[in-house]
Design an enzyme around this catalytic site. Structure first.
Site, mmCIF file in Angstrom:
data_model
loop_
_atom_site.group_PDB
_atom_site.id
_atom_site.type_symbol
_atom_site.label_atom_id
_atom_site.label_comp_id
_atom_site.label_asym_id
_atom_site.label_seq_id
_atom_site.Cartn_x
_atom_site.Cartn_y
_atom_site.Cartn_z
ATOM 1 N N LYS A 13 0.834 -1.215 0.000
ATOM 2 C CA LYS A 13 0.000 0.000 0.000
ATOM 3 C C LYS A 13 0.864 1.258 0.000
ATOM 4 O O LYS A 13 0.671 2.161 -0.803
ATOM 5 C CB LYS A 13 -0.942 0.018 1.227
ATOM 6 C CG LYS A 13 -1.850 -1.195 1.340
ATOM 7 C CD LYS A 13 -2.753 -1.130 2.567
ATOM 8 C CE LYS A 13 -2.035 -1.148 3.889
ATOM 9 N NZ LYS A 13 -1.308 -2.399 4.184
ATOM 10 N N ARG A 87 -9.735 0.627 8.723
ATOM 11 C CA ARG A 87 -9.433 -0.802 8.857
ATOM 12 C C ARG A 87 -10.327 -1.511 9.855
ATOM 13 O O ARG A 87 -10.005 -2.615 10.282
ATOM 14 C CB ARG A 87 -7.957 -1.072 9.088
ATOM 15 C CG ARG A 87 -7.323 -0.422 10.202
ATOM 16 C CD ARG A 87 -5.939 -0.034 9.808
ATOM 17 N NE ARG A 87 -4.893 -0.975 10.039
ATOM 18 C CZ ARG A 87 -3.660 -0.798 9.551
ATOM 19 N NH1 ARG A 87 -3.378 0.242 8.796
ATOM 20 N NH2 ARG A 87 -2.724 -1.639 9.804
ATOM 21 N N ARG A 126 11.933 -5.925 4.950
ATOM 22 C CA ARG A 126 11.685 -4.491 4.780
ATOM 23 C C ARG A 126 12.585 -3.636 5.670
ATOM 24 O O ARG A 126 12.817 -3.945 6.827
ATOM 25 C CB ARG A 126 10.219 -4.167 5.116
ATOM 26 C CG ARG A 126 9.945 -2.655 5.117
ATOM 27 C CD ARG A 126 8.491 -2.300 5.099
ATOM 28 N NE ARG A 126 7.772 -2.745 6.271
ATOM 29 C CZ ARG A 126 6.479 -2.555 6.449
ATOM 30 N NH1 ARG A 126 5.772 -1.940 5.504
ATOM 31 N NH2 ARG A 126 5.887 -2.995 7.530
ATOM 32 N N ARG A 159 11.174 -1.649 11.168
ATOM 33 C CA ARG A 159 10.048 -1.267 12.023
ATOM 34 C C ARG A 159 9.891 -2.267 13.165
ATOM 35 O O ARG A 159 10.040 -3.469 12.962
ATOM 36 C CB ARG A 159 8.759 -1.203 11.195
ATOM 37 C CG ARG A 159 8.452 0.181 10.672
ATOM 38 C CD ARG A 159 7.337 0.223 9.674
ATOM 39 N NE ARG A 159 6.097 -0.423 10.078
ATOM 40 C CZ ARG A 159 4.989 -0.417 9.349
ATOM 41 N NH1 ARG A 159 4.978 0.236 8.189
ATOM 42 N NH2 ARG A 159 3.906 -1.036 9.744
ATOM 43 N N ARG A 170 -0.318 -9.202 13.495
ATOM 44 C CA ARG A 170 -0.904 -8.246 12.528
ATOM 45 C C ARG A 170 -1.737 -8.981 11.474
ATOM 46 O O ARG A 170 -2.778 -8.492 11.043
ATOM 47 C CB ARG A 170 0.206 -7.443 11.845
ATOM 48 C CG ARG A 170 0.795 -6.377 12.756
ATOM 49 C CD ARG A 170 2.138 -5.915 12.265
ATOM 50 N NE ARG A 170 2.068 -5.124 11.053
ATOM 51 C CZ ARG A 170 3.114 -4.909 10.255
ATOM 52 N NH1 ARG A 170 4.290 -5.428 10.539
ATOM 53 N NH2 ARG A 170 2.964 -4.180 9.178
#
Ligand code: AP5
Ligand code: MG
Length: 212
Positions: A13, A87, A126, A159, A170
């Site tokens: 996203k 969400r 990431r 992160r 998550r």
């Protein structure tokens, strides 16, 4: 134009929002980025949100709705891309109400479809710029110079919520609390699914067609 991006953690996203908002001149509001900025300055909101975020749980609806409502007023007329909001169904309903009051509405809700194995691969590799929030990947999307952001040179970080145990939570939270939002937009005839498992460039091409 008002676009909502939906998809699991790691679906791409943020990566696609950055390029599409620049191309279309839309304001990119990413609630995760906004929250991380509050955490960084240790504001009251940031302190409240931090433990939810680090565990991979959602920040309570009233906090999120309050945060986004304040920004909608100034941004909705110029065109908006919402990344990470809504969400929950309660957030989607609050957004509809706020937009209706402003004489606007969601034009398209884009759903990035990506398999769980690929999501895990993406989040495990990431790194993120803590300043401008641009995301990179060790293999799929490395920075031009080791560990520095291509845009602003800031040292890249992992992160906190990309740790494997937070990622597992998550994905469960997404499945239970966010997938009903897909039905909200499907029923309204606004949902467009995009195959998010292709390369970044291929997704960008399909996405451009989906928002025309
Ligand atoms: P948020 O920051 O919104 O995180 P998220 O939704 O979990 O999504 P991500 O940012 O992890 O993934 P992304 O889809 O943006 O993927 P990206 O482009 O980076 O939220 C964080 C937390 O804040 C939440 O857990 C919650 O606590 C709180 N929060 C935020 N909004 C909230 C709300 N509305 N209500 C309640 N709580 C809220 O890409 C991922 C990786 O893949 C990168 O490495 C990238 O380089 C790579 N990549 C991207 N596309 C491709 C591709 N096509 N091929 C290969 N690699 C790719
Ligand atoms: Mg993101």
């Amino acid at each position: 134009m008002l676009i909502v991006f939906l998809g699991a953690p790691g679906a791409g996203k943020g990566t696609q929002a950055k390029s599409l908002s620049e191309k279309k001149g839309l304001t990119h509001l990413a609630t995760g980025d906004m929250l991380r900025a509050e955490v960084a300055v240790e504001s009251e909101l940031g302190m409240k949100a931090r433990s939810f975020m680090d565990r991979g749980d959602l920040v309570p609806d009233d906090v999120m709705i309050g945060m986004i409502s304040g920004r909608l007023k100034d941004t909705v007329s110029g065109g908006l891309l919402l990344d990470g909001f809504p969400r929950t169904v309660a957030q989607a309903e609050a957004l509809d109400e706020a937009l209706e009051a402003a004489g606007a509405g969601v034009d398209r809700a884009i759903y990035f479809e990506v398999s769980e194995e690929e999501l895990i691969r993406r989040l495990a590799g990431r790194s993120t710029c803590p300043d401008c929030q641009r995301a990179y990947h060790d293999t799929f999307n490395p920075p031009a110079t080791a560990d520095g952001c291509d845009d602003c040179g800031t040292t890249l970080l992992r992160r906190e919520d990309d740790r494997p145990e937070a990622v597992r939570n998550r994905l469960v939270v997404y499945e239970t609390q966010t997938t009903p939002v897909l039905d909200h937009y499907r029923t309204a005839g606004k949902l467009v699914s995009v195959d998010g498992e292709q390369s970044i460039d291929a997704v960008q091409t399909v996405l451009a067609a989906a928002v025309e």
